[in-house]
Design a protein around this motif. Structure first.
Motif, PDB file in Angstrom:
ATOM      1  N   GLU B 129       4.289 -15.137  31.570  1.00  0.00           N
ATOM      2  CA  GLU B 129       5.650 -15.507  31.952  1.00  0.00           C
ATOM      3  C   GLU B 129       6.146 -16.578  30.986  1.00  0.00           C
ATOM      4  OE1 GLU B 129       5.232 -16.694  36.011  1.00  0.00           O
ATOM      5  OE2 GLU B 129       4.673 -14.696  36.695  1.00  0.00           O
ATOM      6  N   TRP B 130       7.391 -17.005  31.206  1.00  0.00           N
ATOM      7  CA  TRP B 130       7.955 -17.988  30.285  1.00  0.00           C
ATOM      8  C   TRP B 130       7.209 -19.317  30.342  1.00  0.00           C
ATOM      9  CZ3 TRP B 130      10.567 -16.486  26.374  1.00  0.00           C
ATOM     10  CH2 TRP B 130      11.339 -15.329  26.447  1.00  0.00           C
ATOM     11  N   ILE B 131       6.605 -19.598  31.479  1.00  0.00           N
ATOM     12  CA  ILE B 131       5.832 -20.834  31.570  1.00  0.00           C
ATOM     13  C   ILE B 131       4.640 -20.789  30.613  1.00  0.00           C
ATOM     14  CG2 ILE B 131       4.410 -19.990  33.488  1.00  0.00           C
ATOM     15  CD1 ILE B 131       5.609 -23.595  33.010  1.00  0.00           C
ATOM     16  N   ASP B 132       4.150 -19.587  30.329  1.00  0.00           N
ATOM     17  CA  ASP B 132       3.038 -19.471  29.379  1.00  0.00           C
ATOM     18  C   ASP B 132       3.524 -19.674  27.945  1.00  0.00           C
ATOM     19  OD1 ASP B 132       0.923 -18.688  31.328  1.00  0.00           O
ATOM     20  OD2 ASP B 132       2.286 -17.017  31.647  1.00  0.00           O
ATOM     21  N   VAL B 133       4.756 -19.231  27.684  1.00  0.00           N
ATOM     22  CA  VAL B 133       5.351 -19.501  26.369  1.00  0.00           C
ATOM     23  C   VAL B 133       5.500 -21.010  26.192  1.00  0.00           C
ATOM     24  CG1 VAL B 133       7.356 -19.124  24.893  1.00  0.00           C
ATOM     25  CG2 VAL B 133       6.552 -17.289  26.401  1.00  0.00           C
ATOM     26  N   ALA B 134       5.971 -21.673  27.240  1.00  0.00           N
ATOM     27  CA  ALA B 134       6.116 -23.129  27.187  1.00  0.00           C
ATOM     28  C   ALA B 134       4.762 -23.798  26.986  1.00  0.00           C
ATOM     29  CB  ALA B 134       6.770 -23.630  28.474  1.00  0.00           C
ATOM     30  N   SER B 135       3.744 -23.283  27.658  1.00  0.00           N
ATOM     31  CA  SER B 135       2.400 -23.857  27.510  1.00  0.00           C
ATOM     32  C   SER B 135       1.906 -23.722  26.078  1.00  0.00           C
ATOM     33  CB  SER B 135       1.421 -23.163  28.455  1.00  0.00           C
ATOM     34  OG  SER B 135       1.819 -23.323  29.781  1.00  0.00           O
ATOM     35  N   ALA B 136       2.133 -22.544  25.504  1.00  0.00           N
ATOM     36  CA  ALA B 136       1.704 -22.335  24.115  1.00  0.00           C
ATOM     37  C   ALA B 136       2.435 -23.292  23.188  1.00  0.00           C
ATOM     38  CB  ALA B 136       1.951 -20.884  23.711  1.00  0.00           C
ATOM     39  N   SER B 137       3.693 -23.528  23.492  1.00  0.00           N
ATOM     40  CA  SER B 137       4.482 -24.430  22.654  1.00  0.00           C
ATOM     41  C   SER B 137       3.970 -25.868  22.760  1.00  0.00           C
ATOM     42  CB  SER B 137       5.952 -24.356  23.069  1.00  0.00           C
ATOM     43  OG  SER B 137       6.735 -25.153  22.221  1.00  0.00           O
ATOM     44  N   VAL B 138       3.680 -26.303  23.960  1.00  0.00           N
ATOM     45  CA  VAL B 138       3.161 -27.662  24.154  1.00  0.00           C
ATOM     46  C   VAL B 138       1.793 -27.801  23.478  1.00  0.00           C
ATOM     47  CG1 VAL B 138       2.310 -29.291  25.879  1.00  0.00           C
ATOM     48  CG2 VAL B 138       4.445 -28.063  26.266  1.00  0.00           C
TER      49      VAL B 138
END
Lengths: 429, 215
Positions: B129-138
């Motif tokens: 989900e988008w939260i995983d995209v955010a996690s990868a970014s962080v």
């Protein structure tokens, strides 16, 4: 002000990275939120002990887990069962020993019929005139079995539909689990957990999940939805009449291979531990019986947290033999927990890996249970080996080194000491 | 569609908040020279804490997953990494006006690269989900802030893990991955510490390694 921001930043990072998602479980999930939780009335057998028409559900208590499991559940059909085996249909007054097998069949890639024939001496051809079955009883705890059905709900894709697994079919073609059970005359409980891919033109839709096949009648059927990580996983539970007349609970389980990145970071990589502890909590809420859990735990190593914690709750488990079952990984294990006063022993030295994978990406494992009143195992040494040359000898009376001094072996030569003899296996390549 | 858009918005907002918290302080400190050393120190501490905690968390993922209580183990390593990064970042910001320039730049690059990887994963893995995209970014931001040390440590740790696996099969592929991630964390944190000891700025983001070849 800066100090506040600093503390806030550090706090956010620390909190996000150190949380422990709960594995709290609750009984009774058949609340109508998913029609597939009801048991399909496909059985042609009469009910066995207890009330096997009832499939007891339990699952996680957290809202997120419930919502995700419900969404995935609505993409599959109800479970099916055949509670009485056609083979050896007599309910034993007390069997003396029992083989427990676990195997991930890779969604039909593993040739279950060949496995049954070669490893467990079951002939699955219904035309055989004297299909009396094997000379011993067994239970197979299966993962990644499948069912093809045009009645499956429409599934066009999306996050609740995993990618289709399409293995190379075995020589006889892929067989769905109900067909295997009927052809081989075994009792079956199959509980699907997910679709095997979305609807595609020209393909019959499939669901997949865990199952139990048995030469013994199944009762007290139960399904345990595990805490949701990356996909819905449902452990399949039943009881059987075991050695010494005791009932044994058998469980087939499959844990997630990995969670999503965010959940991996948030939980500190406790994906499988959370699911394993959910399973433990659900099993401990059931009545106390000797319990065998077999499955694909998807562990990267045999000392992973999930297995370490499971070992605490299943202290009578056989030790791992150091042999991987999927490439270099050791995901497949059998665990055991006895109860006070039980007269059943798990024969540790019988715990081993099958050498052949029969087209699956996993090798299976086997262990024997024996009643304390029973004599030495009569079949344990004959099951789980590839065809070959087996020779037992007493080292005190026969010098094998001299006997075989000039012999060149064309295959693997295995030496396996047991309690009362040394076994030499020449396994043909 | 509406739910997906809402989820995207929530994840984007979360990413913006986390990224803002991590980069705002050093950004302000670097952009306004009149902020003073204390401001730069606080900015460096924030970036260091974020980078150190994420490095330590990631580095311990496999190793901690071999303990009886992996979540507690992860918490301890994360807090330790945060403390090391916080201290080192504060020291760098305190001692050098431009000591965080390159780190901030590579952190931004890492965040962008992580987001691209995350979007790619989301495309191929339906459960992402988008939260995983955010996690990868962080995660990319954290690694990017100590890029050279993390990369060096990952390479050394990975090679060590592969060698151990080769000669001691019981290490297994999981052990090799544990060594690689652990090496990344140690290398990244050493990068922060070395920079702090050096005073920051002279070779920002570099490892304290030098080679002398005798002719």
């Amino acid at each position: 002000m800066w100090t506040t921001r600093l503390i806030l930043t550090a706090g956010v990072v620390t909190l996000v990275s150190g949380c422990v998602p709960s594995h709290t479980m609750q009984p009774g999930l058949d609340d109508g939120s998913c029609p597939a939780r009801y048991l399909a009335p496909l059985s042609v057998n009469q009910p066995a002990a207890g009330d096997p028409d009832q499939l007891t559900w339990s699952g996680p208590a957290q809202t997120r887990d419930i919502d995700k499991n419900n969404a995935w559940c609505r993409t599959v059909e109800p479970p099916v069962f055949l509670t009485l085996p056609r083979l050896r249909p007599e309910v034993p007054n007390g069997i003396d020993s029992l083989a427990i097998v676990t195997w991930n069949t890779n969604v039909g890639g593993g040739d279950l019929v060949a496995f049954l024939a070669e490893e467990l001496q079951v002939t699955c051809e219904p035309t055989e005139p004297a299909n009396l079955g094997p000379p011993f009883h067994f239970v197979i705890l299966l993962q990644e079995v499948y069912r093809a059905s045009a009645r499956l709900p429409e599934a066009l894709g999306g996050p609740n539909i995993p990618v289709r697994i399409e293995p190379d079919p075995p020589p006889g073609g892929r067989l769905e689990i109900l067909e295997v059970a009927e052809r081989c005359g075994l009792a079956l409980l199959y509980v699907p957990s997910a679709r095997n891919g979305p609807d595609e033109p020209g393909q019959v839709p499939e669901d997949k999940g865990n199952a139990i096949l048995s030469t013994l009648p199944l009762a007290d059927l139960a399904a345990i939805e595990l805490p949701f990580e990356a996909g819905r996983k449902v452990a399949v539970v039943a009881t059987i009449p075991g050695p010494s007349g005791e009932r044994i609970r058998v469980v087939s389980v499959h844990l997630d291979v990995a969670s999503t990145l965010s959940r991996t970071l948030i939980s500190g990589n406790a994906t499988r531990l959370r699911q394993a502890m959910g399973l433990v909590v659900a099993l401990e809420s059931m009545n106390s019986l000797a319990t065998v859990v077999g499955g694909d735990f998807n562990t990267w190593s045999a000392d992973e947290s999930a297995l370490k914690n499971l070992a605490v709750h299943f202290p009578d488990s056989p030790p791992w033999d150091g042999r991987p079952t999927r490439g270099p990984f050791p995901p497949d294990h059998i665990l055991y927990r006895t109860v006070q006063g039980s007269r059943i022993d798990l024969v540790e030295e019988s715990y081993r890996r099958f050498e052949e994978t029969y087209g699956s990406d996993h090798a299976g494992r086997i262990v024997w249970l024996r009643g304390q009143d029973a004599g030495p195992l009569s079949h344990a040494d004959e099951v789980g080996q590839r065809p070959g040359f087996h020779l037992r000898h007493d080292p005190a009376t026969m010098d094998l080194d001299r006997l075989f001094a000039d012999v060149e072996f064309p295959g693997d030569y295995l030496v396996q000491p047991t309690r009362d003899h040394v076994r030499h296996d020449l396994v043909f390549p | 569609m509406v739910r997906s858009a809402a989820a995207l918005a929530r994840s984007a907002a979360a990413l913006a908040i986390v990224t803002g918290l991590m980069t705002w302080a050093p950004g302000r400190a670097l952009g306004q020279n009149d902020e003073g050393s204390a401001g730069r120190a606080i900015g460096g501490a924030a970036l260091g804490a974020a980078s150190g905690s994420m490095l330590a968390l990631t580095g311990g993922l496999v190793g901690c997953n071999r303990t009886l209580r992996p979540s507690r183990c992860s918490r301890i390593t994360t807090v330790a990494g945060a403390a090391i990064g916080l201290t080192a970042g504060a020291a760098i910001g305190w001692r050098n006006d431009s000591g965080l320039d390159d780190r901030l730049e590579s952190a931004a690059f890492g965040a962008a690269a992580g987001a691209v990887v995350g979007v790619g994963l989301k495309y191929f893995i339906r459960q992402y989900e988008w939260i995983d995209v955010a996690s990868a970014s962080v995660l990319g931001l954290a690694v990017g802030a100590s890029a050279q040390g993390s990369g060096f440590g990952f390479a050394v740790g990975g090679a060590t893990g592969l060698l151990l696996w080769r000669f001691h099969p019981t290490v297994g592929p999981g052990g090799a991955v544990a060594w690689a991630l652990g090496g990344m964390a140690v290398g990244g944190l050493a990068d922060w510490v070395a920079d702090a000891v050096r005073g920051g700025g002279s070779e920002p983001g570099g490892m304290p390694l030098s080679f002398s070849v005798a002719w």
